[in-house]
Scaffold this active site. Structure first.
Site, PDB file in Angstrom:
ATOM      1  N   CYS A 143       0.587  -0.837  -0.042  1.00  0.00           N
ATOM      2  CA  CYS A 143       0.289  -0.273  -0.294  1.00  0.00           C
ATOM      3  C   CYS A 143       1.309   1.400  -0.287  1.00  0.00           C
ATOM      4  O   CYS A 143       1.936   1.182   0.999  1.00  0.00           O
ATOM      5  CB  CYS A 143      -0.834   0.446   1.304  1.00  0.00           C
ATOM      6  SG  CYS A 143      -2.531   1.129   1.617  1.00  0.00           S
ATOM      7  N   CYS A 147       0.755   5.202   6.683  1.00  0.00           N
ATOM      8  CA  CYS A 147      -0.028   5.060   8.057  1.00  0.00           C
ATOM      9  C   CYS A 147       1.252   3.906   8.771  1.00  0.00           C
ATOM     10  O   CYS A 147       1.314   2.406   8.927  1.00  0.00           O
ATOM     11  CB  CYS A 147      -1.790   3.802   8.203  1.00  0.00           C
ATOM     12  SG  CYS A 147      -3.022   4.580   6.675  1.00  0.00           S
ATOM     13  N   CYS A 150       0.681   0.546  10.377  1.00  0.00           N
ATOM     14  CA  CYS A 150      -0.009  -0.589   9.264  1.00  0.00           C
ATOM     15  C   CYS A 150       0.894  -1.731   8.645  1.00  0.00           C
ATOM     16  O   CYS A 150       2.388  -1.059   7.535  1.00  0.00           O
ATOM     17  CB  CYS A 150      -0.609   0.234   8.018  1.00  0.00           C
ATOM     18  SG  CYS A 150      -1.295  -1.879   7.209  1.00  0.00           S
ATOM     19  N   CYS A 187     -17.011  -8.913   5.759  1.00  0.00           N
ATOM     20  CA  CYS A 187     -15.793  -7.911   5.498  1.00  0.00           C
ATOM     21  C   CYS A 187     -14.702  -8.507   4.670  1.00  0.00           C
ATOM     22  O   CYS A 187     -13.838  -9.437   4.786  1.00  0.00           O
ATOM     23  CB  CYS A 187     -15.053  -7.108   6.933  1.00  0.00           C
ATOM     24  SG  CYS A 187     -16.450  -7.011   7.826  1.00  0.00           S
ATOM     25  N   CYS A 218     -19.147  -6.010   3.573  1.00  0.00           N
ATOM     26  CA  CYS A 218     -18.477  -5.279   4.583  1.00  0.00           C
ATOM     27  C   CYS A 218     -17.521  -4.634   3.352  1.00  0.00           C
ATOM     28  O   CYS A 218     -16.932  -5.846   3.339  1.00  0.00           O
ATOM     29  CB  CYS A 218     -18.494  -4.835   5.664  1.00  0.00           C
ATOM     30  SG  CYS A 218     -17.485  -3.726   6.103  1.00  0.00           S
ATOM     31  N   CYS A 278     -19.394   2.397   8.840  1.00  0.00           N
ATOM     32  CA  CYS A 278     -18.475   1.581  10.451  1.00  0.00           C
ATOM     33  C   CYS A 278     -16.948   1.945  10.049  1.00  0.00           C
ATOM     34  O   CYS A 278     -15.638   2.179   9.289  1.00  0.00           O
ATOM     35  CB  CYS A 278     -17.932   0.290   9.884  1.00  0.00           C
ATOM     36  SG  CYS A 278     -17.041  -0.684  10.403  1.00  0.00           S
ATOM     37  N   ARG A 350     -17.404  -2.618  18.500  1.00  0.00           N
ATOM     38  CA  ARG A 350     -16.631  -3.721  17.981  1.00  0.00           C
ATOM     39  C   ARG A 350     -15.577  -3.520  18.976  1.00  0.00           C
ATOM     40  O   ARG A 350     -14.551  -2.904  18.822  1.00  0.00           O
ATOM     41  CB  ARG A 350     -16.651  -4.059  16.479  1.00  0.00           C
ATOM     42  CG  ARG A 350     -15.705  -5.332  16.368  1.00  0.00           C
ATOM     43  CD  ARG A 350     -15.868  -5.498  14.749  1.00  0.00           C
ATOM     44  NE  ARG A 350     -16.720  -5.853  14.268  1.00  0.00           N
ATOM     45  CZ  ARG A 350     -17.294  -4.855  13.138  1.00  0.00           C
ATOM     46  NH1 ARG A 350     -16.229  -3.984  12.633  1.00  0.00           N
ATOM     47  NH2 ARG A 350     -18.836  -5.067  12.227  1.00  0.00           N
TER      48      ARG A 350
HETATM   49  N1  SAM Z   1      -6.715   0.587   3.346  1.00  0.00           N
HETATM   50  C1  SAM Z   1      -8.190   0.742   4.272  1.00  0.00           C
HETATM   51  C2  SAM Z   1      -7.974   2.171   4.918  1.00  0.00           C
HETATM   52  O1  SAM Z   1      -6.863   2.023   5.166  1.00  0.00           O
HETATM   53  O2  SAM Z   1      -8.739   2.628   4.667  1.00  0.00           O
HETATM   54  C3  SAM Z   1      -8.673  -0.469   4.456  1.00  0.00           C
HETATM   55  C4  SAM Z   1      -7.826  -1.699   5.263  1.00  0.00           C
HETATM   56  S1  SAM Z   1      -6.999  -0.986   6.677  1.00  0.00           S
HETATM   57  C5  SAM Z   1      -6.209  -2.193   7.151  1.00  0.00           C
HETATM   58  C6  SAM Z   1      -8.101  -0.889   7.714  1.00  0.00           C
HETATM   59  C7  SAM Z   1      -8.078  -0.256   9.418  1.00  0.00           C
HETATM   60  O3  SAM Z   1      -7.194  -1.655  10.172  1.00  0.00           O
HETATM   61  C8  SAM Z   1      -7.632   0.789   9.698  1.00  0.00           C
HETATM   62  O4  SAM Z   1      -8.307   1.955   9.370  1.00  0.00           O
HETATM   63  C9  SAM Z   1      -7.307   0.447  10.905  1.00  0.00           C
HETATM   64  O5  SAM Z   1      -7.966   1.231  11.887  1.00  0.00           O
HETATM   65  C10 SAM Z   1      -6.878  -1.078  11.302  1.00  0.00           C
HETATM   66  N2  SAM Z   1      -5.325  -1.633  11.169  1.00  0.00           N
HETATM   67  C11 SAM Z   1      -4.839  -1.308  10.549  1.00  0.00           C
HETATM   68  N3  SAM Z   1      -3.367  -2.452  10.911  1.00  0.00           N
HETATM   69  C12 SAM Z   1      -3.676  -2.035  12.247  1.00  0.00           C
HETATM   70  C13 SAM Z   1      -2.927  -2.592  13.375  1.00  0.00           C
HETATM   71  N4  SAM Z   1      -1.599  -3.208  13.285  1.00  0.00           N
HETATM   72  N5  SAM Z   1      -3.548  -2.137  14.990  1.00  0.00           N
HETATM   73  C14 SAM Z   1      -4.802  -2.004  15.174  1.00  0.00           C
HETATM   74  N6  SAM Z   1      -5.232  -1.913  13.690  1.00  0.00           N
HETATM   75  C15 SAM Z   1      -5.101  -2.259  12.677  1.00  0.00           C
HETATM   76 FE1  SF4 Z   2      -2.382   1.627   3.714  1.00  0.00          FE
HETATM   77 FE2  SF4 Z   2      -2.318  -0.127   5.351  1.00  0.00          FE
HETATM   78 FE3  SF4 Z   2      -2.301   2.692   5.193  1.00  0.00          FE
HETATM   79 FE4  SF4 Z   2      -4.833   1.139   4.426  1.00  0.00          FE
HETATM   80  S1  SF4 Z   2      -4.384   1.496   6.784  1.00  0.00           S
HETATM   81  S2  SF4 Z   2      -3.819   2.833   3.932  1.00  0.00           S
HETATM   82  S3  SF4 Z   2      -3.766  -0.711   4.354  1.00  0.00           S
HETATM   83  S4  SF4 Z   2      -1.139   1.175   4.745  1.00  0.00           S
END
Ligand code: SAM
Ligand code: SF4
Ligand code: DTB
Length: 412
Positions: A143, A147, A150, A187, A218, A278, A350
């Site tokens: 990606c 973040c 992530c 989801c 979802c 959500c 949740r």
């Molecule tokens: N890329 C899309 C986005 O960012 O909206 C969808 C997937 S993203 C992985 C969905 C959510 O997963 C993120 O907004 C975050 O809140 C949660 N998430 C991702 N990595 C995480 C982690 N290491 N611990 C807790 N929540 C996490």
């Molecule tokens: Fe990409 Fe992870 Fe950020 Fe979603 S949370 S936008 S998958 S880097």
């Protein structure tokens, strides 16, 4: 002002006064990369929304109030000496929460906060019931976003193999297995900043397959345009997950490749398309209690509360900038659940990522605080989740039913 509100306001202002010098509620120290306005979310639609949200559930309320009044009358004079025995009613759907009110909830004695959250919960939800969603990462890794939490960001070496968008038939098979295991919602997550036209075509085919199995659908695919949101809705998408993740003030410390307003814009597009929202966030990323309060305040002051509010505990993944982040006090995690329940009484809250590291007892406390939904299945997107056998046993031990699942599925 209603009696219940008046009594609780007195409690809240008393606690707020006591807390003016609390270090836990101080602004997060250090510079911010950006500070972003959120007036769009908190502003003009509020009054209309309050009116819209004051529909009554008269019969349930009457029954609940009888038992709640009995419980509270014997139980409750809080530490400040203020009477909190007046019943909480389901008139309390608000979109005008002030930060000091939310902070005051966080600052309540733990037992008072949980009692109040459980009381609100029982007015609006069937007790001892959880909704179960199963997650599948349909496109993994690489990606472009940054973040900090992530494992799927291309910028961090987390050892994750990138995987192309899955075939529709494979997703359908996984959805069927999830239904057979007892999930009621499926989801699909994709590691995109935002989907491309061809991605939407494949996603709509996946959504149709999921719906044909009788599951709720979802998706969480990143930022959406209004047109994309409508295409997904037309394919039958029930929920779109798009988290604000943290407070607007802390956001820039966690993500620099998009801003808080981008998230709000997508949430607006999802609402406009007529889908359920959500939307929640993550705790344990180094944010202050005030950041948590702000995050929940923003969610609760959206024109309409999200139908589903995932509260994730950070899964600290090696290779990400937050790999060494110290875990938060479990009671503070439970407080976040409880405050979410009080601010957004009708939403499903949740208990999301992080359950693998939580004891059964901590999860039971989170349910008591008002969590009534979980991710169910051995994996979240890329990280682990409790085994289904363990979850089933936990629910049985706690006398909690799975909402809407075929009974046979859960006792297979
Ligand atoms: N890329 C899309 C986005 O960012 O909206 C969808 C997937 S993203 C992985 C969905 C959510 O997963 C993120 O907004 C975050 O809140 C949660 N998430 C991702 N990595 C995480 C982690 N290491 N611990 C807790 N929540 C996490
Ligand atoms: Fe990409 Fe992870 Fe950020 Fe979603 S949370 S936008 S998958 S880097
Ligand atoms: C949400 O709030 N949490 C889920 C879901 N929505 C998409 C994702 C949690 C991801 C945890 C890290 C991972 O497994 O990659």
């Amino acid at each position: 002002m209603r009696g219940a509100d008046a009594a609780l306001d007195i409690v809240d202002s008393f606690v707020a006064c006591k807390l003016t010098s609390s270090p836990a509620l101080a602004e997060h120290p250090g510079p911010r990369r950006q500070r972003l306005p959120i007036a769009a979310a908190e502003g003009s639609a509020r009054n209309a929304s309050i009116r819209r949200n004051t529909r009554r559930h008269t019969l349930r309320k009457a029954a609940m109030n009888a038992s709640i009044t009995a419980a509270m009358t014997t139980a409750a004079t809080n530490t400040s000496g203020n009477d909190v025995s007046a019943p909480i009613t389901d008139d309390d759907i608000r979109n005008d929460w002030q930060l000091d009110e939310v902070e005051a909830l966080f600052a309540l004695p733990f037992q008072d906060l949980l009692f109040r959250a459980q009381t609100v919960h029982r007015v609006h939800h069937t007790p001892n019931t959880v909704q179960m969603s199963t997650l599948l990462s349909v496109k993994t890794g690489a990606c472009p976003e940054d973040c900090a939490y992530c494992p799927q960001s291309v910028r961090y070496d987390t050892g994750l193999d990138r995987e192309a968008l899955m075939a529709v038939a494979d997703v359908a098979a996984r959805a069927k297995a999830a239904r057979e295991a007892g999930a009621t919602r499926f989801c699909m997550g994709a590691a995109w900043r935002s989907p491309k036209k061809r991605d939407i075509e494949v996603m709509t085919a996946m959504i149709r397959e999921v719906k044909s199995l009788g599951l709720e659908s979802c998706a969480t695919l990143g930022m959406l345009s209004r047109e994309q949101a409508k295409e997904l809705r037309d394919a039958g998408l029930d929920y779109y997950n798009h988290n604000i993740d943290t407070s607007p003030e802390f956001y820039g410390e966690i993500i620099t490749t998009r801003d808080f307003k981008d998230r709000l814009d997508t949430l607006e597009a999802v609402r406009e398309a007529g889908m359920n929202v959500c939307c929640g966030g993550i705790v344990g990323m180094g944010e202050t209690m005030r950041d948590r309060a702000r995050m929940l305040q923003v969610l609760a002051n959206l024109p309409q509360h999200p139908e589903s509010v995932p509260i994730n505990q950070l899964v600290a993944v090696p290779g990400t900038p937050l790999a060494d982040q110290a875990p938060i006090d479990p009671f503070d995690f439970v407080r976040t659940i409880a405050v979410a329940r009080i601010l957004m009484p009708r939403s499903a809250v949740r208990l999301s990522a992080g359950r693998e590291k939580m004891s059964d007892e901590l999860q039971a406390l989170a349910f008591f605080a008002g969590a009534n939904s979980i991710f169910y299945g051995e994996k979240l997107l890329t990280t682990g989740n409790p085994d289904v056998e363990h979850d089933r046993a936990l629910l049985v031990r706690l006398g909690i039913q799975a909402a809407g699942a075929a009974p046979a599925a859960l006792h297979a």
